[in-house]
Every structure is written in structure tokens, then in C-alpha cells.
Design a protein around this motif. Structure first.
Motif, PDB file in Angstrom:
ATOM      1  N   GLN A 263       0.836  -1.185   0.000  1.00 18.66           N
ATOM      2  CA  GLN A 263       0.000   0.000   0.000  1.00 18.66           C
ATOM      3  C   GLN A 263       0.881   1.248   0.000  1.00 18.66           C
ATOM      4  O   GLN A 263       1.881   1.293   0.712  1.00 18.66           O
TER       5      GLN A 263
ATOM      6  N   THR B 129       3.119  -6.330   2.381  1.00 17.06           N
ATOM      7  CA  THR B 129       2.407  -7.160   3.354  1.00 17.06           C
ATOM      8  C   THR B 129       3.358  -7.881   4.304  1.00 17.06           C
ATOM      9  O   THR B 129       2.949  -8.325   5.367  1.00 17.06           O
ATOM     10  N   ASP B 130       4.633  -8.014   3.946  1.00 16.37           N
ATOM     11  CA  ASP B 130       5.576  -8.650   4.872  1.00 16.37           C
ATOM     12  C   ASP B 130       6.320  -7.610   5.715  1.00 16.37           C
ATOM     13  O   ASP B 130       7.313  -7.941   6.369  1.00 16.37           O
TER      14      ASP B 130
ATOM     15  N   SER C  10       1.561 -15.095   5.281  1.00 18.82           N
ATOM     16  CA  SER C  10       1.660 -14.429   6.587  1.00 18.82           C
ATOM     17  C   SER C  10       1.706 -15.442   7.734  1.00 18.82           C
ATOM     18  O   SER C  10       2.031 -15.077   8.861  1.00 18.82           O
TER      19      SER C  10
END
Lengths: 170, 142
Positions: free
Chosen positions: B24, B68-69, B90
Motif C-alpha cells: 500500500q 504485506t511482509d 503471513s
């Protein structure tokens, strides 16, 4: 070029250049530059100048917080109220935080009532975040009941460290 | 029945692998665009980044993306950053991340997948490939 981390620790980057030359950078401010042989080094000041806008655009580092509750309630402990203020200050500093709130209970009471209590704790923390203006859509909540104790115990054990909410922000 | 299942898979499958966000945009200054499927989209904080996106900045632009990581990547002015390949689990923290800086400046702070498996992230430039063992580094392509 390699940078030291916030704790001063330095990682490692392996650079493979066209033509097969291979350099390992594992000291702060070491550089590998095409057109010049071997590993070089730059001074921190010239780095800031060359990479200023990119460095300034780095997003805030993801962070996490733990808050604890009084037994059987969604009221934070005295110590965690101070931690809550710290967390909210950190949230305000971020332009568009995404927050995950996962709440837990100790093993006092049955599974169903602990599920409900953990959901209530998660919602309580969410309400603090909404109050400072974080959009509800940016907050994920989950209640995990007594399933994931931080400190494993027998059933019906009053364990303050398990009455917690884990908050991650990025 | 068989026909029905086949037809359903055709309509469902592309949607499942097309739209999964991998990151993002958290910061954007000046001119910032994402190129996706040949389209040029103006980008602002809150916008999602997908695998195969190219993130481009103008002469006065800069952009920062959180993945996301928890990898953090940011680009300075006149930069082209391509998210070639990205996957992250995840639960296991396994994954791979191939990014490519075509031009400009890039700052990188590696995330959970590199912590789990050093080398899971690679950054390519026209002249080299960097295998990332952690954690913070800068790249420039003139």
C-alpha cells in the motif's frame, strides 16, 4: 549501498554485477558501483544529499503494542493506560495507519464467555482508535478467547499476562 | 454439471489472482503514477500496489510503499520501480520478492520474508542483481 539500522546493526546485501563480479556489502556505508572495481565507501553526509527525497519518503516502520486488562473486564490496567497513550500518539503520527487488534483472555470462565470477552476487549480498543479519527475501515479486530495464551496455564487460572490485546500498526 | 463447473472456474479464477494487493502506498509527494495493465493511474496514499505494477515518480515526485511482509520501499524523483514478483505467506513468512529499479533512487528496509529466509528478496538494476540478507540499503540507477 548499505545503511545501519535504527539499532546500529548492519545487514548484508550480495551484489552480482553483469559480467559475474560478486560483492558482499556487510559494513555500514559500503557501496558497490558499476564502473568501479571492488567495494567502496561513502560518507553519510553525501548519502543524505543523494538519497534525501527517497529516504524522506520511507513509510513509518511497522510497530506493535501490548495492552493488558483487569480480570473479567474490558478495562485496561493502570500501567496499560499509559501505554495506550503512547500507542495513540504513535497512531496520530502516521498519515494513514492500518491497524490490527487481536484480543485474548486468560482461562478463567468458559470458552464461550471468553470469546465474547475477547471480542469486547478488541472493540474497546477499536473505539479508542476511532475516537482519535482513524477510519473504521482501517481497523481489523479479532477476539481469540482463551485459545492463544501468551503464558500457557491450566484451565481457570487468573493470569494477567494472558488478558491482553495485541495491536499491530503499519 | 461438468459444464457448469468449468464455466464457473473460468469466471472465478482470473479474479482471484488478479487483484490481491501486495502493498500500500503510504507516502506520495509530487507526481506519482502506477502503471498497471497498460493503464496509467495517478497514485496517492492509501492506494494498493499489485504484483507486476510499475511505480513511477516525476521530477518532483517521491513515493513510499509498505508491503504485506512489512518490507518498506521508497523511491525518489524520476524513478521507475517495478514489482516483478511478490508472494508472502503471513502464517509461515515464506515468500519471494523481486523488484527492479529501472532508473532513479530507491531506499529499502527488508521485512519478514528476508528475516525468515535470507535471500528471498532480490533487487535488480540494469547492471546488477542484489540479494538481500537484510536490512537497510540504497540503490541508484543513473
Amino acid at each position: 549501498m548499505l545503511l545501519p539500522g535504527p539499532d546500529g546493526k548492519v545487514g548484508m546485501v550480495v551484489v552480482e554485477r553483469q559480467g559475474g563480479e560478486r560483492h558482499v556489502l556487510d559494513e555500514a556505508y559500503e557501496t558497490s558501483r558499476s564502473g568501479s572495481a571492488g567495494v567502496g565507501r561513502r560518507d553519510p553526509e553525501s548519502v543524505r544529499a543523494a538519497f534525501g527525497p527517497a529516504l524522506a519518503a520511507l513509510p513509518s516502520r511497522p510497530a506493535s503494542f501490548l495492552l493488558y486488562f483487569e480480570s473479567g473486564t474490558d478495562n485496561l490496567t493502570q500501567a496499560s493506560r499509559a501505554e495506550l497513550d503512547k500507542m495513540l500518539a504513535e497512531m496520530r503520527r502516521r498519515s494513514i495507519p492500518d491497524v490490527r487488534v487481536i484480543a485474548h483472555t486468560d482461562t478463567v470462565g468458559d470458552v464461550a464467555s471468553n470469546d465474547a470477552l475477547s471480542a469486547q476487549r478488541a472493540e474497546r480498543v477499536k473505539s479508542f482508535l476511532v475516537d482519535i479519527g482513524i477510519a473504521e475501515g482501517r481497523i481489523q479486530t479479532a477476539g481469540r478467547g482463551e485459545r492463544e495464551p501468551l503464558v500457557p496455564t491450566a484451565d481457570e487460572v487468573d493470569e494477567p499476562r494472558n488478558r491482553r490485546v495485541e495491536i499491530s500498526v503499519r | 454439471m461438468r459444464v457448469f463447473i468449468a464455466a464457473c472456474m473460468l469466471c472465478v479464477a482470473p479474479a482471484t489472482w488478479a487483484a490481491e494487493p501486495v502493498g500500500q502506498i503510504k507516502t506520495a509527494n509530487g507526481e506519482v503514477h502506477i502503471e498497471r495493465d497498460g493503464k496509467r493511474l495517478a497514485a496517492q496514499p492509501g492506494d494498493m500496489v499489485l504484483e507486476s505494477d510499475s511505480v513511477k515518480t516525476g521530477r518532483d515526485g517521491s513515493v513510499g510503499v509498505t508491503f504485506t511482509d512489512n518490507s518498506l520501499l521508497s523511491a525518489g524523483p524520476d524513478s521507475v520501480l517495478v514489482i516483478e514478483r511478490y508472494a508472502f505467506n503471513s502464517t509461515t513468512h515464506a515468500g519471494h520478492f523481486d523488484a527492479s529499479l529501472k532508473k532513479g533512487t530507491l531506499a529499502v528496509i527488508s521485512g519478514k520474508m528476508v528475516k525468515q529466509s535470507p535471500g528471498a528478496m532480490r533487487v535488480r538494476t540494469p547492471a546488477s542483481i542484489m540479494g538481500v540478507r537484510g536490512t537497510e540499503f540504497l540503490v541508484r540507477v543513473d
